[in-house]
Design a protein around this motif. Structure first.
Motif, PDB file in Angstrom:
ATOM      1  N   PHE A 111      10.630   1.916  -3.916  1.00  0.00           N
ATOM      2  CA  PHE A 111      11.706   1.642  -2.965  1.00  0.00           C
ATOM      3  C   PHE A 111      11.302   2.069  -1.557  1.00  0.00           C
ATOM      4  O   PHE A 111      11.498   1.325  -0.586  1.00  0.00           O
ATOM      5  CB  PHE A 111      12.985   2.368  -3.383  1.00  0.00           C
ATOM      6  CG  PHE A 111      14.087   2.269  -2.362  1.00  0.00           C
ATOM      7  CD1 PHE A 111      14.909   1.161  -2.318  1.00  0.00           C
ATOM      8  CD2 PHE A 111      14.283   3.278  -1.421  1.00  0.00           C
ATOM      9  CE1 PHE A 111      15.913   1.052  -1.371  1.00  0.00           C
ATOM     10  CE2 PHE A 111      15.284   3.178  -0.476  1.00  0.00           C
ATOM     11  CZ  PHE A 111      16.097   2.068  -0.452  1.00  0.00           C
ATOM     12  N   THR A 112      10.740   3.272  -1.415  1.00  0.00           N
ATOM     13  CA  THR A 112      10.353   3.755  -0.093  1.00  0.00           C
ATOM     14  C   THR A 112       9.303   2.855   0.530  1.00  0.00           C
ATOM     15  O   THR A 112       9.378   2.512   1.711  1.00  0.00           O
ATOM     16  CB  THR A 112       9.815   5.187  -0.181  1.00  0.00           C
ATOM     17  OG1 THR A 112      10.778   6.024  -0.830  1.00  0.00           O
ATOM     18  CG2 THR A 112       9.530   5.743   1.198  1.00  0.00           C
ATOM     19  N   GLY A 113       8.296   2.462  -0.273  1.00  0.00           N
ATOM     20  CA  GLY A 113       7.245   1.622   0.273  1.00  0.00           C
ATOM     21  C   GLY A 113       7.733   0.256   0.708  1.00  0.00           C
ATOM     22  O   GLY A 113       7.399  -0.225   1.799  1.00  0.00           O
ATOM     23  N   LEU A 114       8.560  -0.385  -0.103  1.00  0.00           N
ATOM     24  CA  LEU A 114       9.036  -1.722   0.228  1.00  0.00           C
ATOM     25  C   LEU A 114      10.109  -1.701   1.311  1.00  0.00           C
ATOM     26  O   LEU A 114      10.290  -2.703   2.009  1.00  0.00           O
ATOM     27  CB  LEU A 114       9.585  -2.418  -1.022  1.00  0.00           C
ATOM     28  CG  LEU A 114       8.579  -2.650  -2.154  1.00  0.00           C
ATOM     29  CD1 LEU A 114       9.243  -3.390  -3.303  1.00  0.00           C
ATOM     30  CD2 LEU A 114       7.361  -3.412  -1.657  1.00  0.00           C
ATOM     31  N   ALA A 115      10.817  -0.579   1.441  1.00  0.00           N
ATOM     32  CA  ALA A 115      11.891  -0.507   2.427  1.00  0.00           C
ATOM     33  C   ALA A 115      11.392  -0.173   3.824  1.00  0.00           C
ATOM     34  O   ALA A 115      12.201  -0.125   4.756  1.00  0.00           O
ATOM     35  CB  ALA A 115      12.929   0.537   2.000  1.00  0.00           C
TER      36      ALA A 115
ATOM     37  N   GLY B 164      14.534   2.850   6.012  1.00  0.00           N
ATOM     38  CA  GLY B 164      13.978   2.826   4.661  1.00  0.00           C
ATOM     39  C   GLY B 164      13.246   4.104   4.322  1.00  0.00           C
ATOM     40  O   GLY B 164      13.403   4.656   3.224  1.00  0.00           O
ATOM     41  N   PHE B 165      12.460   4.598   5.272  1.00  0.00           N
ATOM     42  CA  PHE B 165      11.738   5.849   5.053  1.00  0.00           C
ATOM     43  C   PHE B 165      12.706   7.014   4.863  1.00  0.00           C
ATOM     44  O   PHE B 165      12.526   7.859   3.989  1.00  0.00           O
ATOM     45  CB  PHE B 165      10.816   6.118   6.243  1.00  0.00           C
ATOM     46  CG  PHE B 165      10.133   7.455   6.202  1.00  0.00           C
ATOM     47  CD1 PHE B 165       8.973   7.635   5.463  1.00  0.00           C
ATOM     48  CD2 PHE B 165      10.652   8.532   6.907  1.00  0.00           C
ATOM     49  CE1 PHE B 165       8.343   8.869   5.426  1.00  0.00           C
ATOM     50  CE2 PHE B 165      10.031   9.762   6.876  1.00  0.00           C
ATOM     51  CZ  PHE B 165       8.870   9.935   6.129  1.00  0.00           C
ATOM     52  N   GLY B 166      13.771   7.062   5.674  1.00  0.00           N
ATOM     53  CA  GLY B 166      14.732   8.163   5.583  1.00  0.00           C
ATOM     54  C   GLY B 166      15.477   8.179   4.262  1.00  0.00           C
ATOM     55  O   GLY B 166      15.663   9.241   3.656  1.00  0.00           O
ATOM     56  N   ILE B 167      15.896   7.001   3.784  1.00  0.00           N
ATOM     57  CA  ILE B 167      16.595   6.948   2.497  1.00  0.00           C
ATOM     58  C   ILE B 167      15.672   7.379   1.366  1.00  0.00           C
ATOM     59  O   ILE B 167      16.073   8.136   0.470  1.00  0.00           O
ATOM     60  CB  ILE B 167      17.138   5.525   2.250  1.00  0.00           C
ATOM     61  CG1 ILE B 167      18.208   5.175   3.282  1.00  0.00           C
ATOM     62  CG2 ILE B 167      17.707   5.408   0.839  1.00  0.00           C
ATOM     63  CD1 ILE B 167      18.729   3.758   3.162  1.00  0.00           C
ATOM     64  N   GLY B 168      14.432   6.906   1.395  1.00  0.00           N
ATOM     65  CA  GLY B 168      13.480   7.303   0.362  1.00  0.00           C
ATOM     66  C   GLY B 168      13.215   8.799   0.363  1.00  0.00           C
ATOM     67  O   GLY B 168      13.113   9.430  -0.698  1.00  0.00           O
ATOM     68  N   LEU B 169      13.123   9.383   1.549  1.00  0.00           N
ATOM     69  CA  LEU B 169      12.882  10.831   1.652  1.00  0.00           C
ATOM     70  C   LEU B 169      14.048  11.620   1.064  1.00  0.00           C
ATOM     71  O   LEU B 169      13.850  12.593   0.322  1.00  0.00           O
ATOM     72  CB  LEU B 169      12.667  11.209   3.118  1.00  0.00           C
ATOM     73  CG  LEU B 169      12.265  12.655   3.427  1.00  0.00           C
ATOM     74  CD1 LEU B 169      11.338  12.690   4.632  1.00  0.00           C
ATOM     75  CD2 LEU B 169      13.478  13.532   3.704  1.00  0.00           C
TER      76      LEU B 169
ATOM     77  N   ALA C  13       0.826  -1.205   0.000  1.00  0.00           N
ATOM     78  CA  ALA C  13       0.000   0.000   0.000  1.00  0.00           C
ATOM     79  C   ALA C  13       0.863   1.260   0.000  1.00  0.00           C
ATOM     80  O   ALA C  13       0.579   2.233  -0.723  1.00  0.00           O
ATOM     81  CB  ALA C  13      -0.925  -0.003   1.222  1.00  0.00           C
ATOM     82  N   LEU C  14       1.942   1.260   0.767  1.00  0.00           N
ATOM     83  CA  LEU C  14       2.811   2.435   0.806  1.00  0.00           C
ATOM     84  C   LEU C  14       3.574   2.602  -0.504  1.00  0.00           C
ATOM     85  O   LEU C  14       3.838   3.732  -0.926  1.00  0.00           O
ATOM     86  CB  LEU C  14       3.786   2.317   1.979  1.00  0.00           C
ATOM     87  CG  LEU C  14       3.177   2.519   3.367  1.00  0.00           C
ATOM     88  CD1 LEU C  14       4.221   2.286   4.452  1.00  0.00           C
ATOM     89  CD2 LEU C  14       2.594   3.921   3.504  1.00  0.00           C
ATOM     90  N   ALA C  15       3.963   1.502  -1.139  1.00  0.00           N
ATOM     91  CA  ALA C  15       4.644   1.607  -2.437  1.00  0.00           C
ATOM     92  C   ALA C  15       3.741   2.293  -3.450  1.00  0.00           C
ATOM     93  O   ALA C  15       4.178   3.182  -4.204  1.00  0.00           O
ATOM     94  CB  ALA C  15       5.066   0.228  -2.926  1.00  0.00           C
TER      95      ALA C  15
END
Length: 363
Positions: A238-242, A249-254, A215-217
Motif C-alpha cells: 500500500f505504501t509503495g503504490l500510494a 500516501g507515504f504518511g498513511i503508510g507510516l 520498487a518502493l512496494a
C-alpha cells in the motif's frame, strides 16, 4: 521575437489564470491527467473490438477498470483494519501504561514535578472503541458538520472527477482538434513537433513513476518483513503504490506501520522499525529512485526534480505536487526549443562573429 513574445504572453496569462483558479480547477486537472493516461487504452480497445463496440462503452470499460484499480489499492487497508482493530482494543491499555511508565521517569529526570496520568484517557478510549457501531453516527455527523467544507469537497471530488473523466475520454479527440484549430497554420509544424516531443517525455515520466511505485512496494514490504511485522506485505505494498499521491500516501503508510508495530512489537522496536524502513525509503525515493527513474528519463537533473516538487507545491498546493514533474517535463521541452532557436538566431551568430573578429585583431 514577436512570435516568442506572443507565446510568452499567452503562457504567462494561462499560468496566472491557473494559479488563481487552482482550487476550482483541481478536479478537472485530475480528470485531464487521467484522461491523457487512459485515452490510449480506449483507442486500443476500440481497435481490437472494431465497430461492434460503441465508444461510450469503451470509455466506461476503461474508466471502470481504472476506478477498480484505485479501489483495489484502498482495499489493501481492509485486512489491516480487520486484524488491527481487535488488537487495538486489547493492547491499548497496555500501550498507555507503557507510555506512562516511560514518560514519568523522563519528566522526573528533567526536574519537572508532573505526573502523567493516563487513566481517564484510557477509559474514554476504551469506551469509544467498545461502543456499538450505531453509537458512532452522532459524533461522526457532528464532525462532518464542523468540517463541512472538507466533507463537501471530498464528495464533490468523488462525483465530479469520474464525470469529468468520462466526458474527456469520450471527446478527447474533438478537444485536441479544437485546440489545434486555434494554432495559426504558420505555427502548426512547430506546434505538432513540440506536442510530439512533450508526449514522448510524458510517456517516459509515466513509465518511470510506475517503476518507482513498484520498487518502493517491494522495498517497504521487504523492510517491514525483516523486522518480523505480520502485516508487512499489505502495508508495504500500500505504501509503495500510494506514493503517486505525494506525502499523503507515504504518511498513511507510516501511521499504519507504526500502529501495527506498536500492537505487535515492543514500542522501542516499533519506533526503530518505522524510523529505519520509512526513513531509508524516503531517502531512496527522493534522492535515488525519483531522480534516476523519473528525472533522467525526462531529462531533468535530480536537483531540478526536487526544486520542481517544492516550487509547484508552494504555488498550487496539493495539485501542484501532482502535476509538478509532468509540467516540468513539458517546460523542459519548451526550454530546449527556445535554446535551439536562440543558438540559430542572428543575434547569437552576430555575437559569435564579433568575438571571433576581436580574437583575430588581438592576434
Amino acid at each position: 521575437m514577436s512570435r516568442l513574445s506572443a507565446w510568452l504572453g499567452v503562457a504567462l496569462a494561462l499560468a496566472l489564470v491557473f494559479w488563481l483558479l487552482a482550487p476550482v480547477l483541481a478536479p478537472f486537472v485530475i480528470a485531464a491527467v487521467m484522461a491523457y493516461v487512459l485515452h490510449p487504452l480506449v483507442l486500443k480497445l476500440e481497435g481490437l473490438a472494431g465497430p461492434r463496440l460503441p465508444r461510450a462503452l469503451a470509455v466506461v470499460l476503461v474508466e471502470g477498470l481504472a476506478i477498480f484499480a484505485l479501489l483495489g489499492l484502498f482495499l489493501l487497508l481492509v485486512p489491516i483494519l480487520v486484524r488491527e482493530w481487535p488488537l487495538l482494543q486489547q493492547q491499548l491499555p497496555l500501550l498507555l501504561d507503557r507510555l506512562g511508565d516511560l514518560v514519568n521517569p523522563l519528566l522526573a529526570q528533567l526536574g519537572l514535578d508532573v505526573s502523567l496520568n493516563l487513566d481517564d484517557l484510557r477509559n474514554q478510549l476504551m469506551a469509544y472503541l467498545s461502543a456499538h457501531r450505531e453509537d458512532w453516527w452522532a459524533p461522526l455527523m457532528s464532525s462532518l458538520k464542523l468540517g463541512g467544507s472538507l466533507a463537501l469537497a471530498l464528495v464533490g471530488y468523488a462525483v465530479l472527477v469520474p464525470v469529468a473523466l468520462f466526458y474527456m475520454l469520450y471527446d478527447w479527440t474533438r478537444l485536441v482538434n479544437t485546440v489545434l484549430e486555434l494554432v495559426p497554420p504558420a505555427w502548426r509544424g512547430h506546434f505538432d513537433s513540440f506536442m510530439h516531443d512533450s508526449d514522448l517525455v510524458l510517456g517516459e515520466y509515466l513509465r518511470g513513476q510506475l517503476l518507482v511505485m513498484l520498487a518502493l512496494a517491494v522495498f517497504y514490504a521487504a523492510g517491514l518483513s525483516l523486522f518480523g511485522l505480520d502485516l508487512a506485505l499489505p502495508i508495504g505494498v500500500f505504501t509503495g503504490l500510494a506514493v503517486f499521491v505525494p506525502y499523503l500516501g507515504f504518511g498513511i503508510g507510516l501511521v499504519l506501520a507504526l500502529l501495527a508495530g506498536l500492537l505487535q512489537l515492543e514500542p522501542s522496536q516499533a519506533v526503530l522499525m518505522v524510523a529505519v524502513v520509512y526513513g531509508l525509503g524516503q531517502l531512496v525515493e527522493s534522492f535515488v529512485l525519483t531522480p534516476r527513474l523519473v528525472g533522467e528519463r525526462i531529462g531533468l537533473h535530480p536537483l531540478a526534480v526536487i526544486l520542481a516538487l517544492m516550487a509547484f507545491g508552494q504555488l498550487l498546493g496539493f495539485v501542484g505536487v501532482l502535476i509538478a514533474l509532468p509540467a516540468s517535463a513539458v517546460l523542459l521541452v519548451a526550454l530546449r526549443r527556445l535554446r535551439q532557436q536562440y543558438l540559430q538566431s542572428e543575434l547569437y551568430q552576430k555575437s559569435g562573429s564579433a568575438v571571433s573578429e576581436q580574437g583575430a585583431d588581438r592576434a
